[in-house]
Design a protein around this motif. Structure first.
Motif, PDB file in Angstrom:
ATOM      1  N   SER A 192       0.837  -1.190   0.000  1.00  0.00           N
ATOM      2  CA  SER A 192       0.000   0.000   0.000  1.00  0.00           C
ATOM      3  C   SER A 192       0.877   1.247   0.000  1.00  0.00           C
ATOM      4  O   SER A 192       1.678   1.450   0.925  1.00  0.00           O
ATOM      5  CB  SER A 192      -0.908   0.005   1.228  1.00  0.00           C
ATOM      6  OG  SER A 192      -1.464   1.295   1.429  1.00  0.00           O
ATOM      7  N   LEU A 193       0.734   2.068  -1.020  1.00  0.00           N
ATOM      8  CA  LEU A 193       1.498   3.312  -1.080  1.00  0.00           C
ATOM      9  C   LEU A 193       1.057   4.265   0.025  1.00  0.00           C
ATOM     10  O   LEU A 193       1.884   4.980   0.609  1.00  0.00           O
ATOM     11  CB  LEU A 193       1.324   3.962  -2.456  1.00  0.00           C
ATOM     12  CG  LEU A 193       2.126   5.242  -2.700  1.00  0.00           C
ATOM     13  CD1 LEU A 193       3.611   4.988  -2.568  1.00  0.00           C
ATOM     14  CD2 LEU A 193       1.796   5.816  -4.083  1.00  0.00           C
ATOM     15  N   HIS A 194      -0.222   4.275   0.331  1.00  0.00           N
ATOM     16  CA  HIS A 194      -0.725   5.147   1.394  1.00  0.00           C
ATOM     17  C   HIS A 194      -0.059   4.809   2.728  1.00  0.00           C
ATOM     18  O   HIS A 194       0.350   5.716   3.475  1.00  0.00           O
ATOM     19  CB  HIS A 194      -2.250   4.994   1.517  1.00  0.00           C
ATOM     20  CG  HIS A 194      -2.841   5.752   2.662  1.00  0.00           C
ATOM     21  ND1 HIS A 194      -3.014   7.121   2.635  1.00  0.00           N
ATOM     22  CD2 HIS A 194      -3.284   5.321   3.883  1.00  0.00           C
ATOM     23  CE1 HIS A 194      -3.546   7.515   3.790  1.00  0.00           C
ATOM     24  NE2 HIS A 194      -3.724   6.448   4.560  1.00  0.00           N
ATOM     25  N   SER A 195       0.066   3.519   3.041  1.00  0.00           N
ATOM     26  CA  SER A 195       0.697   3.114   4.297  1.00  0.00           C
ATOM     27  C   SER A 195       2.164   3.513   4.335  1.00  0.00           C
ATOM     28  O   SER A 195       2.663   3.975   5.367  1.00  0.00           O
ATOM     29  CB  SER A 195       0.566   1.600   4.497  1.00  0.00           C
ATOM     30  OG  SER A 195      -0.783   1.226   4.655  1.00  0.00           O
TER      31      SER A 195
ATOM     32  N   PRO B  21      10.773   9.221   5.666  1.00  0.00           N
ATOM     33  CA  PRO B  21      11.594   8.724   4.550  1.00  0.00           C
ATOM     34  C   PRO B  21      12.545   7.598   4.935  1.00  0.00           C
ATOM     35  O   PRO B  21      12.676   6.610   4.202  1.00  0.00           O
ATOM     36  CB  PRO B  21      12.346   9.976   4.094  1.00  0.00           C
ATOM     37  CG  PRO B  21      11.471  11.120   4.500  1.00  0.00           C
ATOM     38  CD  PRO B  21      10.831  10.692   5.780  1.00  0.00           C
ATOM     39  N   ALA B  22      13.224   7.728   6.085  1.00  0.00           N
ATOM     40  CA  ALA B  22      14.174   6.681   6.479  1.00  0.00           C
ATOM     41  C   ALA B  22      13.447   5.372   6.761  1.00  0.00           C
ATOM     42  O   ALA B  22      13.936   4.286   6.425  1.00  0.00           O
ATOM     43  CB  ALA B  22      14.961   7.126   7.707  1.00  0.00           C
ATOM     44  N   ARG B  23      12.283   5.472   7.378  1.00  0.00           N
ATOM     45  CA  ARG B  23      11.520   4.262   7.685  1.00  0.00           C
ATOM     46  C   ARG B  23      10.942   3.646   6.422  1.00  0.00           C
ATOM     47  O   ARG B  23      10.819   2.419   6.313  1.00  0.00           O
ATOM     48  CB  ARG B  23      10.409   4.619   8.676  1.00  0.00           C
ATOM     49  CG  ARG B  23       9.814   3.444   9.395  1.00  0.00           C
ATOM     50  CD  ARG B  23       9.132   3.884  10.664  1.00  0.00           C
ATOM     51  NE  ARG B  23       8.225   2.869  11.170  1.00  0.00           N
ATOM     52  CZ  ARG B  23       7.502   2.996  12.275  1.00  0.00           C
ATOM     53  NH1 ARG B  23       7.590   4.120  12.985  1.00  0.00           N
ATOM     54  NH2 ARG B  23       6.702   2.026  12.680  1.00  0.00           N
TER      55      ARG B  23
ATOM     56  N   ALA C 153      10.955   9.731  -6.628  1.00  0.00           N
ATOM     57  CA  ALA C 153      10.228  10.159  -7.827  1.00  0.00           C
ATOM     58  C   ALA C 153       8.958   9.345  -8.013  1.00  0.00           C
ATOM     59  O   ALA C 153       7.900   9.883  -8.374  1.00  0.00           O
ATOM     60  CB  ALA C 153      11.129  10.037  -9.052  1.00  0.00           C
ATOM     61  N   LEU C 154       9.026   8.039  -7.777  1.00  0.00           N
ATOM     62  CA  LEU C 154       7.837   7.191  -7.922  1.00  0.00           C
ATOM     63  C   LEU C 154       6.786   7.551  -6.877  1.00  0.00           C
ATOM     64  O   LEU C 154       5.595   7.686  -7.180  1.00  0.00           O
ATOM     65  CB  LEU C 154       8.237   5.726  -7.806  1.00  0.00           C
ATOM     66  CG  LEU C 154       7.119   4.692  -7.951  1.00  0.00           C
ATOM     67  CD1 LEU C 154       7.610   3.470  -8.721  1.00  0.00           C
ATOM     68  CD2 LEU C 154       6.595   4.241  -6.582  1.00  0.00           C
ATOM     69  N   ARG C 155       7.226   7.720  -5.647  1.00  0.00           N
ATOM     70  CA  ARG C 155       6.303   8.015  -4.548  1.00  0.00           C
ATOM     71  C   ARG C 155       5.586   9.348  -4.742  1.00  0.00           C
ATOM     72  O   ARG C 155       4.391   9.471  -4.462  1.00  0.00           O
ATOM     73  CB  ARG C 155       7.097   8.042  -3.237  1.00  0.00           C
ATOM     74  CG  ARG C 155       6.300   8.383  -1.997  1.00  0.00           C
ATOM     75  CD  ARG C 155       7.254   8.760  -0.868  1.00  0.00           C
ATOM     76  NE  ARG C 155       8.051   9.924  -1.213  1.00  0.00           N
ATOM     77  CZ  ARG C 155       9.265  10.192  -0.726  1.00  0.00           C
ATOM     78  NH1 ARG C 155       9.829   9.369   0.138  1.00  0.00           N
ATOM     79  NH2 ARG C 155       9.913  11.279  -1.097  1.00  0.00           N
ATOM     80  N   ASP C 156       6.321  10.350  -5.234  1.00  0.00           N
ATOM     81  CA  ASP C 156       5.795  11.716  -5.280  1.00  0.00           C
ATOM     82  C   ASP C 156       5.217  12.114  -6.630  1.00  0.00           C
ATOM     83  O   ASP C 156       4.811  13.258  -6.809  1.00  0.00           O
ATOM     84  CB  ASP C 156       6.899  12.704  -4.892  1.00  0.00           C
ATOM     85  CG  ASP C 156       7.432  12.451  -3.487  1.00  0.00           C
ATOM     86  OD1 ASP C 156       6.678  11.914  -2.660  1.00  0.00           O
ATOM     87  OD2 ASP C 156       8.612  12.777  -3.227  1.00  0.00           O
TER      88      ASP C 156
ATOM     89  N   ALA D 101      -0.213   9.747 -12.828  1.00  0.00           N
ATOM     90  CA  ALA D 101       0.999   9.280 -13.520  1.00  0.00           C
ATOM     91  C   ALA D 101       1.180   7.778 -13.304  1.00  0.00           C
ATOM     92  O   ALA D 101       0.560   7.178 -12.428  1.00  0.00           O
ATOM     93  CB  ALA D 101       2.218  10.038 -13.014  1.00  0.00           C
ATOM     94  N   ALA D 102       2.024   7.177 -14.129  1.00  0.00           N
ATOM     95  CA  ALA D 102       2.352   5.752 -14.002  1.00  0.00           C
ATOM     96  C   ALA D 102       3.871   5.615 -13.960  1.00  0.00           C
ATOM     97  O   ALA D 102       4.500   5.089 -14.891  1.00  0.00           O
ATOM     98  CB  ALA D 102       1.766   4.957 -15.168  1.00  0.00           C
ATOM     99  N   PRO D 103       4.506   6.076 -12.881  1.00  0.00           N
ATOM    100  CA  PRO D 103       5.973   6.068 -12.816  1.00  0.00           C
ATOM    101  C   PRO D 103       6.529   4.656 -12.648  1.00  0.00           C
ATOM    102  O   PRO D 103       5.849   3.754 -12.155  1.00  0.00           O
ATOM    103  CB  PRO D 103       6.263   6.918 -11.584  1.00  0.00           C
ATOM    104  CG  PRO D 103       5.060   6.715 -10.710  1.00  0.00           C
ATOM    105  CD  PRO D 103       3.895   6.599 -11.647  1.00  0.00           C
TER     106      PRO D 103
END
Length: 433
Positions: free
Chosen positions: A253-256, A262-264, A290-293, A298-300
């Motif tokens: 899950s990207l939301h989780s 960032p470090a975690r 870049a993928l996260r943000d 978009a489809a990074p």
């Protein structure tokens, strides 16, 4: 405490193994280890002991080593296996030789068996210093683990608490003979340079430097274990997409993940990606940012050593192996009563009556439509949006046509038009061996 007693203490956790294999190069360290084990087995109940010599064939002088190892093992009454390996070309001959060696060990180890190797405290110090100079993180600086899984068994290094000088003193006291590898004197190799040029200077000022560095590596190993426990908690919270449980692709899950610092995030991803690919260096982690943000629509893609991380429908997905190869355009389904293998894309089967007509399996090209009962003709792209099919999956989702009319979409029974189901078994994501 004597060297034998310390070795026996280190071996306690694996005394229940069905067999011990000793990685036997014929050098000082492995010769002492094998000799000690034979001495211990004369008075202790130990598993059967065998030796394995890996012949790399990288030096002409090494061609005589298998015979010398065989002679030693015959004197000690130990069975010896000699395995010749091919070294793959690459930028690091040392690394290629190590990978070939451990691949051979992995193949040999039976269920629950133990491989014993003779790395010692000075090897631990060299490894830690070498990795420190390369900018390693906690995992790398934890250096050589004393025990880890290997194939169907375990790899155990019972001499990590012993210095090389103690091993050499014991070997001379017992009158042992060993092979001197001339490549160990070549200063072109980074580890040899550290061993012969750097560590002696350090020990002039800090005589117990190797002991201290080994202790630091143990502390870092504990820290790495705690990071692993934290990652397990975070990965559990970011469990796979519930609506696509049939899809055998690792996902989170990207939301989780975005709820973590960032470090975690990086810690969780390192543990998650570890079984699938070589982990990126520090600079390459910009690909994750870049993928996260990236924008919501978009489809990074973040490309790593053996695969790609995609984003879609609120999740990140790991694609590798067959998932990186495009499936065939059209496959004629001549026997709909049998499973249909799909090139680079798993297999299909039908449940229900497909009626009369020629059947084909196709993939999206754009502009497809599907006639649904009670809804009329609907654009396939919009239908896939409705059910949250990730973008990367749409190009390889099998579509069933009868006489050029789309009648079913794989694994989405809500879009089956005639009471039949198109059941797709997708290809499985491979992991590192």
């Amino acid at each position: 405490m004597s060297l034998e007693s310390r070795l026996l203490e280190a071996l306690q956790p694996c005394r229940g193994a069905p067999r011990w294999h000793v990685a036997f190069s014929g050098g000082l360290d492995s010769t002492v280890l094998l000799y000690l084990l034979v001495q211990l087995s004369a008075r202790e109940k130990l598993p059967p002991i065998g030796a394995i010599h890996i012949h790399h064939g990288l030096q002409t002088v090494a061609d005589g080593w298998p015979a010398r190892c065989r002679s030693v093992c015959e004197q000690l009454g130990v069975e010896l296996q000699i395995i010749s390996v091919q070294i793959a070309a690459g930028p690091s001959l040392e690394r290629a030789a190590r990978e070939a060696r451990y691949a051979a060990f992995t193949e040999i180890l039976g269920q629950g068996e133990t491989l014993l190797t003779a790395q010692h405290r000075d090897d631990q110090a060299e490894t830690m210093l070498f990795r420190l100079l390369r900018g390693a993180g906690v995992l790398g600086l934890a250096s050589i683990p004393a025990d880890r899984a290997l194939g169907a068994g375990r790899l155990v290094r019972p001499l990590l608490g012993v210095g090389r000088d103690e091993l050499e003193a014991y070997a001379r006291e017992q009158g042992l003979d060993w092979i001197e590898d001339p490549s160990n004197q070549c200063l072109d190799h980074s580890r040899n340079y550290l061993r012969h040029q750097v560590l002696p200077v350090i020990r002039q000022r800090w005589p117990r430097a190797s002991v201290s560095m080994a202790r630091a590596a143990a502390h870092l190993g504990e820290a790495q274990a705690l990071l692993g426990e934290l990652a397990a908690v975070d990965l559990q919270a970011a469990q796979a997409c519930p609506s696509l449980q049939w899809l055998p692709i690792p996902s989170l899950s990207l939301h989780s993940l975005k709820a973590l610092g960032p470090a975690r995030q990086r810690n969780a991803l390192r543990h998650w990606l570890g079984p699938f690919t070589t982990l990126p260096d520090t600079d390459h982690w910009a690909g994750w940012d870049a993928l996260r943000d990236a924008a919501a629509d978009a489809a990074p893609i973040w490309r790593l050593a053996t695969g790609e991380l995609h984003r879609g429908d609120g999740y990140i997905w790991w694609l590798s192996g067959p998932w990186l190869a495009a499936p065939a355009d059209i496959v004629e389904w001549l026997q709909p009563d049998m499973n249909l293998p799909l090139p680079n894309n798993g297999s299909l089967r039908l449940a229900g009556d497909c009626g009369a007509g020629d059947l084909q399996v196709r993939y999206r090209q754009g502009g497809e439509s599907l006639r649904l009962p009670g809804r009329g003709k609907r654009d396939l792209k919009r239908l896939l949006n409705e059910v949250g099919v990730p973008v990367f999956l749409r190009s390889r989702l099998p579509l069933l046509y009868r006489d050029d009319e789309l009648i079913a979409v794989a694994n989405l029974p809500q879009f089956d038009t005639e009471g039949l189901s198109l059941i797709w078994k997708p290809p499985v994501t491979p992991s590192l061996s």
